[in-house]
Each structure stands twice: as structure tokens, then as C-alpha cells.
Design an enzyme around this catalytic site. Structure first.
Site, PDB file in Angstrom:
ATOM      1  N   ASP A  34       0.767  -1.244   0.127  1.00 54.39           N
ATOM      2  CA  ASP A  34      -0.081   0.182   0.017  1.00 54.39           C
ATOM      3  C   ASP A  34       0.993   1.222  -0.016  1.00 54.39           C
ATOM      4  O   ASP A  34       2.052   1.007   0.356  1.00 54.39           O
ATOM      5  CB  ASP A  34      -0.866  -0.148   1.192  1.00 54.39           C
ATOM      6  CG  ASP A  34      -1.883   1.090   1.195  1.00 54.39           C
ATOM      7  OD1 ASP A  34      -3.244   0.316   0.833  1.00 54.39           O
ATOM      8  OD2 ASP A  34      -1.941   2.103   0.988  1.00 54.39           O
ATOM      9  N   HIS A 176     -20.385  -7.005 -13.542  1.00 50.50           N
ATOM     10  CA  HIS A 176     -20.373  -6.635 -12.168  1.00 50.50           C
ATOM     11  C   HIS A 176     -21.163  -5.634 -12.163  1.00 50.50           C
ATOM     12  O   HIS A 176     -20.468  -4.510 -12.035  1.00 50.50           O
ATOM     13  CB  HIS A 176     -19.071  -6.904 -11.575  1.00 50.50           C
ATOM     14  CG  HIS A 176     -19.242  -6.772  -9.977  1.00 50.50           C
ATOM     15  ND1 HIS A 176     -19.786  -7.694  -9.255  1.00 50.50           N
ATOM     16  CD2 HIS A 176     -18.337  -6.003  -9.111  1.00 50.50           C
ATOM     17  CE1 HIS A 176     -19.809  -7.577  -7.824  1.00 50.50           C
ATOM     18  NE2 HIS A 176     -18.971  -6.403  -7.871  1.00 50.50           N
TER      19      HIS A 176
END
Length: 311
Positions: A34, A176
Site C-alpha cells: 500500500d 459486475h
């Protein structure tokens, strides 16, 4: 023999929980990446300290760059922004394209033989970005959506019928989003047609609609944030099928080359997942209503692909 190596990009709720599921299953050593300094390192150390309690012995490390990810077998990408107040759909698409393209370029350079699993939204469009940027064959670039959507549908059906979730089998295909397509003709309870248990079409339609709105329902309840337990579990199930060469049959977003009459988009269809990634695409026989719904979903996915900034 060296353990398998899994990189998870994004140490937010989805990424950190994916690391948790993967570590508990001892799928391999894990690198949690991250850009926020300290966050992946702290969450990784916390997970490491859970090892003596739960008895798993893989290594989990946190990183703010990609050096530590080199040689990964599977990369799960969860990074990307959620749409914020005042942000247009185009703004979100452009920003997440920038993020996913940058992540893909970095991980592909360090792990040229990895299999990529995308979780970032808009999912099918971001899969398209990953394939274009990485240059990987379609077998090694895929998106997590169908497993999650199918799990939601199976959950709602099991709750409605008061039966074990393992007894419910189904497939949710398509893009989706609100136009996903639960395939009722492939939905069974321990091998028996779902219509034998739920004869009222309105009841079935209500569960289909709840499945389509499943993510939004959770967002509405949480007020801030979105689902992360089930999405991360679905991504890790895909990674497990690949790392253990399970030959699992599951709905996955994959690049279409003529299957179901579709080309040049990522779209949710049943596949066999194994050590080679997407090893086979399965073409289900669909009834006329299901085919029409699938085509409608494909039109929405194609429109979003066409709106992507030039890569």
C-alpha cells in the site's frame, strides 16, 4: 521446496482481509502493498502475531513499493477509489484507470509469470486495463465478481429455504453490476431444480434483484465503506484454486474471444481455474430470457470499456 508467493495490492479492508484468509489457509507467503506508509507493515505484523494462536506458519510482510513482490505467483489487486460525492462517473473511471494501470505495470515488471486477479471497480473495465498494460495472455488476467455475486445469490436462497449453503448451486454471469444475470436454469438444491422449492416466480425474482443490489445493500447499512469479507474471500478462493491446481469450476471475469458471441471485453462466465489460470471457458446453454439478459449486460460492459481513457 519454496512456498508460493502471493502479492496483495491495497491494504484497506478488502486487501487486509484477503491477506487474513490467505494466511489462515497457508496458501503461501504474502506481501501486502500500500502507498500509505506504515499501514501494510502494521497490518502484516498484526497478522504475523496471530500465527501462534491459529497455527499458520506463512510469512506476511508489508511494503510501500514493489521490490518485495518480485517472483509472485499470484497478484490480487484491490486498489482503487470508491466514488465520492461530487465525483462524476468519468472522473472515477479515469482515476481508477490511472491507479490500476500503474499497479499493473509495477507488478508485471517484478513478476512476469504471475497470474493477476483484479478486484478494483469498475471491475470488468479494470480487468481490460490490466490486460492491455501487462500484455499477459488472457489465461493469466481475470476479475473477481462472479464468485461473489453467486455467493450472495446462494446465501439468499439458503436463508429463504432454511437449508445448508452447500446444498445450493448456481451461476451468476455477466458484468459486475446491476445487470448481472443469475442463471436460474443452472440453480439447484442438492441437484434438484430451484423451481421445485420456490414455485412463486415473484419470490425468485425478489432474490435475484436482492443479489443484483447486494453490494449496495451493505453500503446502505454501513453508511461509510462497503463490503469486504465476502469480496476478499472470493478473491482468495480464486487464488487457492490456482495455487493448488484445483480445477475449480467458477464464474470469473475473463477476456472474451468469441465465446457467447462476445469479443474484446471482460465478462463474467464459467471457467475452469487451475495452475494455468483460466484453463477453459465453459459455454452454458441458456434459455431465450437468459440470453437476452446476458446481451443486455454485455452492452453495458462494452459501453464502459469504450469510455476508458486511451492506454
Amino acid at each position: 521446496m519454496a512456498r508460493k508467493k502471493i502479492t496483495i495490492v491495497g491494504a484497506g479492508n478488502v486487501g487486509a482481509t484477503a491477506a487474513h484468509w490467505a494466511a489462515a489457509k497457508e496458501l503461501g507467503d504474502i506481501v501486502l502493498v500500500d502507498i500509505v506508509e506504515g499501514m501494510p507493515q502494521g497490518k502484516s505484523l498484526d497478522l504475523m502475531q496471530a500465527r501462534p494462536i491459529y497455527g499458520f506458519n506463512v510469512t506476511i510482510i508489508g511494503a510501500n513499493g514493489y521490490e518485495e513482490t518480485a517472483g509472485s505467483d499470484v497478484v490480487i489487486v484491490t486498489s482503487g477509489l470508491a466514488r465520492k460525492p461530487g465525483m462524476s462517473r468519468e472522473d472515477l473511471l479515469n482515476k481508477n484507470t490511472e491507479i490500476v494501470a500503474g499497479v499493473t505495470k509495477a507488478v508485471a515488471a517484478k513478476s512476469p509469470n504471475a497470474i493477476l486477479i483484479n478486484v478494483a471497480n469498475p471491475l470488468d473495465a479494470m480487468c481490460y486495463v490490466m490486460k492491455k498494460v501487462s500484455g499477459f495472455p488472457r489465461e493469466r488476467v481475470m476479475g473477481m465478481a462472479g464468485i461473489l455475486d453467486t455467493a450472495r445469490f446462494r446465501c439468499f436462497l439458503a436463508m429463504e429455504l432454511n437449508v445448508a449453503v452447500e446444498e445450493i448451486q448456481s451461476m451468476v454471469l455477466g458484468g459486475h453490476g446491476d445487470d448481472m444475470v443469475p442463471i436460474l436454469s443452472a440453480t439447484t438444491v442438492s441437484g434438484m431444480p430451484i423451481t421445485q422449492f420456490i414455485k412463486d416466480k415473484a419470490r425468485l425474482d425478489a432474490m435475484v434483484e436482492r443479489t443484483r443490489k447486494g453490494g449496495g445493500e451493505i453500503v446502505g447499512l454501513l453508511k461509510t465503506g462497503s463490503a469486504f469479507y465476502a469480496p476478499s474471500a472470493a478473491a482468495v478462493q480464486m487464488a487457492e484454486a490456482i495455487l493448488k491446481d484445483q480445477k475449480r469450476v467458477a464464474p470469473v471475469s475473463v477476456y472474451m474471444e468469441g465465446e457467447y458471441g462476445l469479443k474484446d471485453i471482460f465478462f463474467g462466465v464459467p471457467v475452469i481455474l487451475g495452475a494455468g489460470g483460466v484453463e477453459k471457458i465453459i459455454e452454458l446453454p441458456l434459455n431465450a430470457e437468459e440470453q437476452a439478459l446476458l446481451e443486455k449486460s454485455a452492452a453495458v460492459v462494452t459501453k464502459t470499456r469504450d469510455e476508458l481513457p486511451r492506454l
